[in-house]
Write an enzyme that holds these catalytic residues in place. Sequence first.
Site, PDB file in Angstrom:
ATOM      1  N   LYS A 270      14.856   6.933   5.144  1.00 10.90           N
ATOM      2  CA  LYS A 270      13.767   6.438   5.981  1.00 10.90           C
ATOM      3  C   LYS A 270      13.233   7.632   6.741  1.00 10.90           C
ATOM      4  O   LYS A 270      13.925   8.233   7.566  1.00 10.90           O
ATOM      5  CB  LYS A 270      14.273   5.360   6.944  1.00 10.90           C
ATOM      6  CG  LYS A 270      13.115   4.633   7.614  1.00 10.90           C
ATOM      7  CD  LYS A 270      13.589   3.749   8.737  1.00 10.90           C
ATOM      8  CE  LYS A 270      12.645   3.931   9.907  1.00 10.90           C
ATOM      9  NZ  LYS A 270      13.231   3.488  11.160  1.00 10.90           N
TER      10      LYS A 270
ATOM     11  N   ALA B 229       8.560  -1.261  13.386  1.00 11.47           N
ATOM     12  CA  ALA B 229       8.825  -1.058  14.812  1.00 11.47           C
ATOM     13  C   ALA B 229       7.930  -1.959  15.643  1.00 11.47           C
ATOM     14  O   ALA B 229       6.857  -2.361  15.211  1.00 11.47           O
ATOM     15  CB  ALA B 229       8.572   0.406  15.188  1.00 11.47           C
ATOM     16  N   GLY B 230       8.408  -2.261  16.866  1.00 13.40           N
ATOM     17  CA  GLY B 230       7.573  -2.947  17.839  1.00 13.40           C
ATOM     18  C   GLY B 230       7.835  -4.432  17.976  1.00 13.40           C
ATOM     19  O   GLY B 230       7.277  -5.093  18.838  1.00 13.40           O
TER      20      GLY B 230
ATOM     21  N   ASN C 279      15.775  -3.187  15.490  1.00 12.39           N
ATOM     22  CA  ASN C 279      16.980  -2.629  16.085  1.00 12.39           C
ATOM     23  C   ASN C 279      17.101  -3.094  17.531  1.00 12.39           C
ATOM     24  O   ASN C 279      17.887  -3.976  17.845  1.00 12.39           O
ATOM     25  CB  ASN C 279      16.987  -1.102  15.993  1.00 12.39           C
ATOM     26  CG  ASN C 279      18.335  -0.505  16.362  1.00 12.39           C
ATOM     27  OD1 ASN C 279      19.183  -1.178  16.945  1.00 12.39           O
ATOM     28  ND2 ASN C 279      18.572   0.729  16.039  1.00 12.39           N
TER      29      ASN C 279
END
Lengths: 317, 257
Positions: B96, B184-185, B206
């Site tokens: 990644k 993300a976010g 995460n």
Amino acid sequence: MPILVKGAGVAGLTVAHELWSRGHDVAVFDPVGDHRHAASWYAGGMLAPYCERESAEQAVVDLGAGAADWWDSALPGLVRRNGTLVVAPARDTGELRRFAGRTTGFEPLDHAKIAALEPDLAENFRSGLFFSQEAHLDPRSALMQLRTKLAAAGVEFHAAAPDVAAYDRTVDCTGMAARLSGLRGVRGEMLLLRTAELSLARPVRLIHPRFPLYIVPRDDNMFMVGATMIESEQSGPIRARSLMELLNAAYALHPAFGEAELVETGVGIRPAYADNLPRVSRDGATIHINGLYRHGFLLAPAMAVRAAGLIENEEEP
Amino acid sequence: MLDLYGEQIASRLLLGTAQYPSPAVLAEAVKASGTGIVTVSLRRETAGGKSGDGFWSLIQSLGVRVLPNTAGCHTVKEAVLTAHMARDLFRTDWIKLEVIGNHDSLQPDVFALVEAARILTQDGFKVFPYTTDDLVVAERLLEAGCEVLMPWCAPIGSAMGPVNPYALRSLRGHFPAVPLIVDAGIGRPSHACSVMELGFDAVLLNTAVAKAGDPVEMAAAFAEAVNAGHRGYRAQMLEPRDFAVPSTPVIGKAVFS
């Protein structure tokens, strides 16, 4: 019934003191003879069970509740019961709310109350949390004073391996060196700064998105700044990035740290089990105290009491 | 099934391994999420560690595929070096790719990202690029050899949820056959559900799980949300209308009331 304690970090000295104070015949085997090899030499020395609850299990609060009293009675005058102050930069007040949501035993502070507790921080911080029941101590003084007190009381410290057969029980407190199954190392990096330009009466935690960051005042204008949490067992020197982040946090707390002397950087490997909680376990005539993780001074007393109870009653903990 | 570089993956939820209260909680969260892939940061978490280190053994014991990442890298060179270290350490050619361009927003440096993706693809890596929701950058990444795209829906750790659904819809529309993973976010299960409803193939989380009051319960909640959003998309949802449509026709009723 002579008992041998292996290891002279916080776990070893604490259990040696607990056994000695209960009238047992204790000796300590300290193969290294130098405190600087113990993870606890690099500890913050915070007795802060309520703050730790932010990322730790309730067991840490329960086991740590009596720690300040234990240290006070073992080494009178060492513990400072001034509480803990938690602050966040203006942009991270959401994180402060999160911290408050995960902990108990605090009082929210406004600007005036921060100024009353820590006048030097009043200019930079307008909201915070005060954990009045928490305490701190100087971990290096604690280790050295325990050793001096025990030696003066007749407890022998062996640098060479004594004959184990001469002892009925062994308490192994050697941390990572015990090589117990399920035990891992978590690297922690810290530094010591010296400046006379500001003073703090209590540990201050600065909300940081990646690791719990704290500054603990010590004697002689010293401040301990810690600590990183890296899933690694490598013990080499502090990494540049960690140093930068720790210094940056200190500077964010007060600009006077920008002019402080960087007296020392240190690295310790904290022994931890998968649940990050300590264990007292028995293997034949050997009792193990291990996995104190980032809570050495907070949880060692409870583990020492548990190990002593185990030896006296020969029951499972 | 989710197809990533020829590998069939059952779960559409990918989980990061940082910031959990303890490895034991991480292991339970992984189980509760049903995830088939976890991401592991080489720089932050293992600090050049060797295999056999405690944390790495714990990750291996989770029994899921590991997707190493280059979190914390700020240059092409750094990211490429980290990817090579990760390949040796984790024994996988999956990477990644993160190349951060701004310290504050952790926004990817898309120019460096494309360059690093090209180099790593040539070196035999299967690259999962962490990118913005920019369409043209996405095209460049595909040209560089990426077969998966991982756009953000908001900055890392911000928990804002999809801030620009238009851009996400447009990515889906332009690349109907490329696996798209929102990286993300995401802050809440409803965020994950809504991007899956847009037709995204998977979600990587995460902080939203690790920093939840109860990470294990949150992992299970996200698994359900991801599944609900995906099934909703497959089942073809109604488009919103400006007027009411009765679910029972009025004409033809036996009795008018």
